[in-house]
Write a protein that holds these residues in place. Structure first.
Motif, PDB file in Angstrom:
ATOM      1  N   VAL A 136       0.870  -1.178   0.000  1.00 29.72           N
ATOM      2  CA  VAL A 136       0.000   0.000   0.000  1.00 29.72           C
ATOM      3  C   VAL A 136       0.903   1.222   0.000  1.00 29.72           C
ATOM      4  CG1 VAL A 136      -1.728   1.304   1.293  1.00 29.72           C
ATOM      5  CG2 VAL A 136      -1.888  -1.182   1.153  1.00 29.72           C
ATOM      6  N   PRO A 168      -6.902  -6.564  -4.450  1.00 26.50           N
ATOM      7  CA  PRO A 168      -6.448  -5.197  -4.747  1.00 26.50           C
ATOM      8  C   PRO A 168      -7.361  -4.527  -5.775  1.00 26.50           C
ATOM      9  CG  PRO A 168      -4.604  -6.734  -4.783  1.00 26.50           C
ATOM     10  CD  PRO A 168      -5.853  -7.559  -4.710  1.00 26.50           C
ATOM     11  N   PRO A 169      -7.854  -3.314  -5.487  1.00 25.99           N
ATOM     12  CA  PRO A 169      -8.763  -2.641  -6.419  1.00 25.99           C
ATOM     13  C   PRO A 169      -8.081  -2.197  -7.706  1.00 25.99           C
ATOM     14  CG  PRO A 169      -8.254  -1.223  -4.549  1.00 25.99           C
ATOM     15  CD  PRO A 169      -7.680  -2.557  -4.226  1.00 25.99           C
ATOM     16  N   ARG A 182     -12.538   8.366   0.791  1.00 21.99           N
ATOM     17  CA  ARG A 182     -13.205   7.520  -0.208  1.00 21.99           C
ATOM     18  C   ARG A 182     -14.691   7.818  -0.193  1.00 21.99           C
ATOM     19  NH1 ARG A 182     -12.488   2.344  -2.575  1.00 21.99           N
ATOM     20  NH2 ARG A 182     -13.865   2.380  -4.396  1.00 21.99           N
ATOM     21  N   VAL A 187      -8.027   2.264   0.008  1.00 21.93           N
ATOM     22  CA  VAL A 187      -8.198   1.313   1.109  1.00 21.93           C
ATOM     23  C   VAL A 187      -9.552   1.483   1.813  1.00 21.93           C
ATOM     24  CG1 VAL A 187      -7.315   0.574   3.356  1.00 21.93           C
ATOM     25  CG2 VAL A 187      -5.733   0.978   1.458  1.00 21.93           C
ATOM     26  N   ARG A 219      -9.965  -3.336   6.656  1.00 22.38           N
ATOM     27  CA  ARG A 219      -9.899  -2.755   5.327  1.00 22.38           C
ATOM     28  C   ARG A 219      -8.569  -3.096   4.639  1.00 22.38           C
ATOM     29  NH1 ARG A 219     -13.339  -2.975   2.575  1.00 22.38           N
ATOM     30  NH2 ARG A 219     -12.097  -1.745   1.121  1.00 22.38           N
ATOM     31  N   VAL A 223      -0.930  -0.697  -4.423  1.00 21.88           N
ATOM     32  CA  VAL A 223      -2.269  -0.110  -4.303  1.00 21.88           C
ATOM     33  C   VAL A 223      -2.159   1.225  -3.576  1.00 21.88           C
ATOM     34  CG1 VAL A 223      -4.614  -0.447  -3.435  1.00 21.88           C
ATOM     35  CG2 VAL A 223      -3.258  -2.434  -4.158  1.00 21.88           C
ATOM     36  N   THR A 283      -8.128  -5.196   1.146  1.00 21.09           N
ATOM     37  CA  THR A 283      -7.316  -4.660   0.051  1.00 21.09           C
ATOM     38  C   THR A 283      -6.260  -5.666  -0.387  1.00 21.09           C
ATOM     39  OG1 THR A 283      -7.656  -2.398   0.857  1.00 21.09           O
ATOM     40  CG2 THR A 283      -5.793  -2.765  -0.622  1.00 21.09           C
ATOM     41  N   ASP A 296      -3.130   4.150  -1.028  1.00 20.02           N
ATOM     42  CA  ASP A 296      -3.899   4.068   0.215  1.00 20.02           C
ATOM     43  C   ASP A 296      -5.252   4.754   0.125  1.00 20.02           C
ATOM     44  OD1 ASP A 296      -3.365   6.840   0.571  1.00 20.02           O
ATOM     45  OD2 ASP A 296      -1.678   6.465   1.903  1.00 20.02           O
TER      46      ASP A 296
END
Length: 369
Positions: free
Chosen positions: A51, A201-202, A159, A137, A193, A132, A197, A134
């Motif tokens: 991250v 992973p997004p 977010r 997250v 969270r 990824v 993640t 942060d």
């Protein structure tokens, strides 16, 4: 790989990096900190998800044209060009999953920042399988009027719906606007969270989304087609649309092709066969996608040549896709040609003229016959 290591790259590179070791179900097997003095121990291969500071990553939600991932990344980079503070050529783009409305998160970061993170991980004895930001997250909030937040060192990750950004804490209310900030403050919630993640992973800034090398086997004009779709906000598309209309109108006048050929090529010898001469001059044919593809390719090529401009762009079934480009030095034309050919099309110079301190060239662009 049955185990996953999640590591947080601190904003200050000298600080220890917290990590979690997870099993395949997301259960925590180990917690700790890694540093240059106490790096990861060599051993069995472990999937590593890092991250990284989201303040260095631009994230937007875009609706991209269909195509292969490398095409879509090219289109995304083009769409983001106005938001980037640096040369887009030095950026890496990663794509998230397509959402219900057809859009998807797109993350852009400089190659320099990626190299810095890769070096930091190397000093910790790690190589990341995924990177990824942060800012992704925190969970996407269920309510549109809320913004979930997690504090990571000196910044806070926000977010919201179609929002993911990491900023200084005093800027969080400004970014949220009328939306309510919902802090994720407990260690258990934050850890949950992070685990989510790590398992899914997004986006991946550094692994599966690597920049494609030039000369891939797929046809490069398809990349240009993706870029053309991203050009919908550009004035060039107005020119392209007008040219396409001319193309359609001209197709109904093919019976008058001989006269049209002489009009299009006024320097044609009087005793030449107009159609044969026109065929000879048509060294190239328009690519699939037509003038919109050529517009995208030329605009991309000109972006890489300082001072170069696209002065005109026209197309019809007799003369093909033609353009006039202007530039400041004779070697710029070769640079433009290289940019066009790097995207899979060919360029033929028809005529060149010096006009004061600039040079203008008439060119034909298309697929090699």
């Amino acid at each position: 790989m049955s185990r996953t290591r999640l590591v947080l790259i601190p904003a200050e590179g000298s600080e220890p990096a917290p990590f979690l070791m997870l099993d395949a179900d997301g259960r925590v097997l180990e917690r700790g900190h890694l540093s240059v003095e106490t790096p990861a121990l060599p051993g069995a291969r472990v999937r590593t998800v890092a991250v990284v500071p989201g303040a260095d990553v631009l994230i937007r939600w875009l609706t991209l044209p269909a195509g292969r991932p490398v095409q879509q990344r090219a289109a995304a980079l083009w769409a983001l060009r106005e938001d980037l503070a640096v040369d887009p050529a030095g950026m890496r783009v990663a794509l998230g999953a397509v959402e219900a409305d057809g859009s998807r998160p797109v993350a852009a970061v400089s190659e320099g920042r990626l190299m810095a993170w890769t070096d930091a991980l190397s000093r910790l004895g790690l190589t990341a399988d995924a990177l990824v930001p942060d800012s992704l997250v925190p969970a996407d909030p269920e309510e549109a009027d809320t913004v979930n937040t997690i504090t990571f060192g000196p910044t806070v990750a926000l977010r919201g719906r179609r929002l993911a950004v990491s900023v200084q804490p005093d800027l969080a209310p400004v970014i949220a606007g009328e939306r309510r900030l919902v802090p994720i403050a407990t260690d258990a919630e934050v850890e949950a969270r992070l685990i989510a993640t790590a398992l899914t992973p997004p986006v991946d800034l550094g692994g599966s989304e690597r920049r494609a090398p030039q000369g891939e086997g797929w046809k490069a004009w398809r990349l240009a087609a993706g870029l053309a779709l991203a050009l919908l906000v550009s004035p060039l598309v107005l020119t392209a649309a007008a040219a396409i209309r001319d193309d359609m109108a001209a197709s109904r006048l093919r019976e008058d092709a001989e006269a049209r050929a002489r009009v299009l090529f006024p320097d044609m010898a009087a005793d030449a066969d107009p159609l044969d001469e026109a065929q000879r001059r048509l060294a190239l044919t328009p690519p699939p996608g037509g003038v919109a593809v050529v517009a995208a390719v030329l605009f991309q090529a000109l972006e890489g040549v300082p001072g170069a401009e696209l002065d005109s762009l026209t197309a019809d079934p007799v003369s093909g896709v033609r353009a006039t480009v202007s530039y400041t030095a004779f070697q710029d034309l070769e640079a433009i040609r290289n940019g066009v050919e790097a995207l899979g099309l060919r360029m033929v110079e028809e005529a060149t003229l010096e006009e004061g301190d600039r040079i203008a060239s008439d060119i034909i662009v298309g697929v090699g016959a």
